[in-house]
Design a protein around this motif. Structure first.
Motif, PDB file in Angstrom:
ATOM      1  N   ASP A 137      48.957  35.401  36.958  1.00 16.65           N
ATOM      2  CA  ASP A 137      49.287  34.058  36.443  1.00 16.65           C
ATOM      3  C   ASP A 137      49.937  33.201  37.529  1.00 16.65           C
ATOM      4  N   LEU A 138      50.794  33.817  38.344  1.00 15.52           N
ATOM      5  CA  LEU A 138      51.451  33.044  39.409  1.00 15.52           C
ATOM      6  C   LEU A 138      50.407  32.579  40.434  1.00 15.52           C
ATOM      7  N   ALA A 139      49.515  33.484  40.825  1.00 17.57           N
ATOM      8  CA  ALA A 139      48.456  33.102  41.783  1.00 17.57           C
ATOM      9  C   ALA A 139      47.593  31.992  41.203  1.00 17.57           C
ATOM     10  N   ALA A 140      47.273  32.108  39.907  1.00 22.39           N
ATOM     11  CA  ALA A 140      46.420  31.100  39.257  1.00 22.39           C
ATOM     12  C   ALA A 140      47.135  29.755  39.178  1.00 22.39           C
ATOM     13  N   ALA A 141      48.419  29.781  38.826  1.00 18.80           N
ATOM     14  CA  ALA A 141      49.166  28.522  38.699  1.00 18.80           C
ATOM     15  C   ALA A 141      49.242  27.800  40.041  1.00 18.80           C
ATOM     16  N   LEU A 142      49.307  28.583  41.122  1.00 13.75           N
ATOM     17  CA  LEU A 142      49.390  27.978  42.459  1.00 13.75           C
ATOM     18  C   LEU A 142      48.000  27.733  43.050  1.00 13.75           C
ATOM     19  N   GLN A 143      46.974  28.058  42.279  1.00 14.53           N
ATOM     20  CA  GLN A 143      45.569  27.885  42.700  1.00 14.53           C
ATOM     21  C   GLN A 143      45.294  28.587  44.026  1.00 14.53           C
ATOM     22  N   LEU A 144      45.821  29.797  44.164  1.00 14.12           N
ATOM     23  CA  LEU A 144      45.645  30.522  45.425  1.00 14.12           C
ATOM     24  C   LEU A 144      44.490  31.512  45.336  1.00 14.12           C
ATOM     25  N   PRO A 145      43.724  31.643  46.430  1.00 13.46           N
ATOM     26  CA  PRO A 145      42.761  32.733  46.508  1.00 13.46           C
ATOM     27  C   PRO A 145      43.519  34.055  46.516  1.00 13.46           C
ATOM     28  N   MET A 146      42.929  35.094  45.962  1.00  6.13           N
ATOM     29  CA  MET A 146      43.618  36.385  45.883  1.00  6.13           C
ATOM     30  C   MET A 146      42.861  37.464  46.643  1.00  6.13           C
ATOM     31  N   LEU A 147      43.609  38.191  47.451  1.00  8.11           N
ATOM     32  CA  LEU A 147      43.071  39.364  48.143  1.00  8.11           C
ATOM     33  C   LEU A 147      43.684  40.584  47.464  1.00  8.11           C
ATOM     34  N   ILE A 148      42.826  41.414  46.895  1.00  7.86           N
ATOM     35  CA  ILE A 148      43.315  42.590  46.149  1.00  7.86           C
ATOM     36  C   ILE A 148      43.192  43.832  47.035  1.00  7.86           C
ATOM     37  N   VAL A 149      44.323  44.488  47.304  1.00 12.42           N
ATOM     38  CA  VAL A 149      44.293  45.732  48.072  1.00 12.42           C
ATOM     39  C   VAL A 149      43.954  46.875  47.110  1.00 12.42           C
ATOM     40  N   ALA A 150      42.934  47.631  47.483  1.00 12.05           N
ATOM     41  CA  ALA A 150      42.479  48.744  46.638  1.00 12.05           C
ATOM     42  C   ALA A 150      42.647  50.054  47.394  1.00 12.05           C
ATOM     43  N   ALA A 151      42.824  51.142  46.662  1.00 20.05           N
ATOM     44  CA  ALA A 151      42.898  52.460  47.299  1.00 20.05           C
ATOM     45  C   ALA A 151      41.508  52.811  47.835  1.00 20.05           C
TER      46      ALA A 151
ATOM     47  N   GLU B  13      66.783  36.975  33.870  1.00 20.53           N
ATOM     48  CA  GLU B  13      65.406  36.652  33.492  1.00 20.53           C
ATOM     49  C   GLU B  13      64.788  35.795  34.588  1.00 20.53           C
ATOM     50  N   ILE B  14      63.630  36.219  35.061  1.00 20.66           N
ATOM     51  CA  ILE B  14      62.924  35.444  36.094  1.00 20.66           C
ATOM     52  C   ILE B  14      62.211  34.295  35.398  1.00 20.66           C
ATOM     53  N   SER B  15      62.331  33.100  35.967  1.00 23.88           N
ATOM     54  CA  SER B  15      61.632  31.963  35.369  1.00 23.88           C
ATOM     55  C   SER B  15      60.321  31.735  36.097  1.00 23.88           C
ATOM     56  N   MET B  16      59.234  31.911  35.342  1.00 25.34           N
ATOM     57  CA  MET B  16      57.898  31.713  35.925  1.00 25.34           C
ATOM     58  C   MET B  16      57.738  30.272  36.392  1.00 25.34           C
ATOM     59  N   SER B  17      58.190  29.329  35.570  1.00 20.53           N
ATOM     60  CA  SER B  17      57.970  27.927  35.950  1.00 20.53           C
ATOM     61  C   SER B  17      58.748  27.575  37.223  1.00 20.53           C
ATOM     62  N   GLU B  18      59.937  28.164  37.387  1.00 17.24           N
ATOM     63  CA  GLU B  18      60.678  27.903  38.638  1.00 17.24           C
ATOM     64  C   GLU B  18      59.968  28.521  39.841  1.00 17.24           C
TER      65      GLU B  18
ATOM     66  N   GLN C 150      57.813  37.931  33.952  1.00 13.99           N
ATOM     67  CA  GLN C 150      58.558  37.481  32.781  1.00 13.99           C
ATOM     68  C   GLN C 150      57.660  37.875  31.604  1.00 13.99           C
ATOM     69  N   ALA C 151      58.187  37.850  30.397  1.00 10.56           N
ATOM     70  CA  ALA C 151      57.351  38.235  29.255  1.00 10.56           C
ATOM     71  C   ALA C 151      56.025  37.458  29.294  1.00 10.56           C
ATOM     72  N   ARG C 152      54.919  38.174  29.249  1.00  9.28           N
ATOM     73  CA  ARG C 152      53.575  37.592  29.202  1.00  9.28           C
ATOM     74  C   ARG C 152      53.144  36.815  30.444  1.00  9.28           C
ATOM     75  N   HIS C 153      53.936  36.820  31.524  1.00  6.48           N
ATOM     76  CA  HIS C 153      53.520  36.118  32.741  1.00  6.48           C
ATOM     77  C   HIS C 153      53.425  37.115  33.883  1.00  6.48           C
ATOM     78  N   THR C 154      52.236  37.231  34.432  1.00 11.65           N
ATOM     79  CA  THR C 154      52.006  38.284  35.429  1.00 11.65           C
ATOM     80  C   THR C 154      51.761  37.709  36.827  1.00 11.65           C
ATOM     81  N   MET C 155      51.584  38.636  37.774  1.00 11.75           N
ATOM     82  CA  MET C 155      51.278  38.241  39.168  1.00 11.75           C
ATOM     83  C   MET C 155      50.038  37.358  39.212  1.00 11.75           C
TER      84      MET C 155
END
Ligand SMILES: Nc1ncnc2c1ncn2[C@@H]1O[C@H](COP(=O)(O)OP(=O)(O)OP(=O)(O)O)[C@@H](O)[C@H]1O
Ligand SMILES: C[C@H](N)[C@H](N)CCCCCC(=O)O
Ligand SMILES: [Mg+2]
Length: 260
Positions: free
Chosen positions: A140-154, A100-105, A133-138
């Motif tokens: 959420d990780l970007a948000a928790a780290l307060q990172l700007p996000m660049l979304i690659v689109a087709a 199990e991946i730990s989101m908090s870690e 992890q259950a209910r924790h997505t990519m």
């Protein structure tokens, strides 16, 4: 605006996508190479989870990030936290191995990596809503780290709806600073390829996405597949080609310079 960009932990960006296999690794490695060449201080890369690959093979994101960026102050193993066998969403791939991946870690590790470098480029796995992890997505990780996000689109038909929904999803999870860039993996410029028609479609898609999602579309990545062999010269040439072929992407570079 600047307050929004001054994350608590340091400078970084999170590269996500509207789905998998759309060019995050190619873009993340190219951005890190560009930063490494053009900026003072230490550029770092982080792949929190890769799945469906083995360390040290040319298919592994960790290997391609290392060779595409040309970073020399780090080993492949240090670039990645989890390497999982099955080509699945990280949550499911981990479950298959009884893990199990730990989101908090991961959040703690992300904070540490942000503090340890001058700028950190993070590559997610798959698209914005893929679970770690259950209910924790990519997102959420970007948000928790307060990172700007660049979304690659087709770059092709179908992208408007995928991209607008991905942007809205990322925002709904707390990512405050989002931009979109078109990847280039779904087409190959052949002799029959109609450049003008392709560019018109890119222009129209940009207009629709910017209007509907209220997001900047900062450019389109050129067609530049990663080498498919472990051959140092091929990777050296790829890095040279990347710098040359992306030199004109001033909107992307301005977006990156403001954040990294
Ligand atoms: N700009 C590009 N030009 C040509 N081919 C590309 C480009 N970007 C990606 N590709 C090719 O498309 C495939 C998928 O790209 P990539 O591995 O970067 O996707 P990804 O979004 O990182 O996938 P994942 O979700 O597995 O991390 C690779 O074979 C890669 O070489
Ligand atoms: C195996 C693949 N290349 C990525 N590593 C993981 C992609 C997970 C996608 C999950 C999904 O959106 O259905
Ligand atoms: Mg990748």
């Amino acid at each position: 605006m600047m307050a929004l960009l001054d994350g608590r932990f340091g400078k970084g960006i999170f590269i996500s996508a509207t789905g998998t296999e759309l060019g995050k690794t190619v873009l993340a490695s190219g951005i890190a190479h560009w930063m490494h060449i053009h900026k003072l201080g230490a550029t770092a890369l982080w792949k929190p989870v890769q799945s469906g690959v083995e360390l040290g093979t040319v298919e592994a994101d960790s290997y391609r990030l290392l060779k595409g960026s040309g970073l020399t102050n780090v080993g492949e193993r240090e670039l990645v936290t989890w390497t999982l066998r099955e080509p699945l969403a990280p949550w499911a791939a981990a479950k298959r191995e009884g893990l199990e991946i730990s989101m908090s870690e991961l959040v703690v590790e992300g904070e540490r990596r942000l503090q340890a470098s001058d700028r950190l480029v993070v590559e997610g796995a798959g698209g914005v809503a893929v679970p770690l992890q259950a209910r924790h997505t990519m997102a959420d990780l970007a948000a928790a780290l307060q990172l700007p996000m660049l979304i690659v689109a087709a770059p092709l038909l179908g992208t408007v709806s995928h991209t607008v929904t991905a942007v809205q999803y990322a925002r709904s999870r707390g990512v405050k600073d989002v931009a979109v860039v078109f990847g280039a993996m779904l087409f190959k410029p052949t002799a029959e390829w109609n450049k003008a028609a392709y560019e018109q479609q890119l222009h129209e898609n940009t207009e629709m996405i910017e209007l509907l999602a209220e997001v900047p579309v900062v450019g389109a990545v050129p067609y530049l597949p990663h080498p498919n062999r472990i051959d140092e010269d091929l990777w050296i040439n790829w890095r040279k080609d990347w710098l040359r072929e992306t030199a004109h992407l001033t909107t992307l570079h301005d977006w990156l310079n403001a954040r990294l």
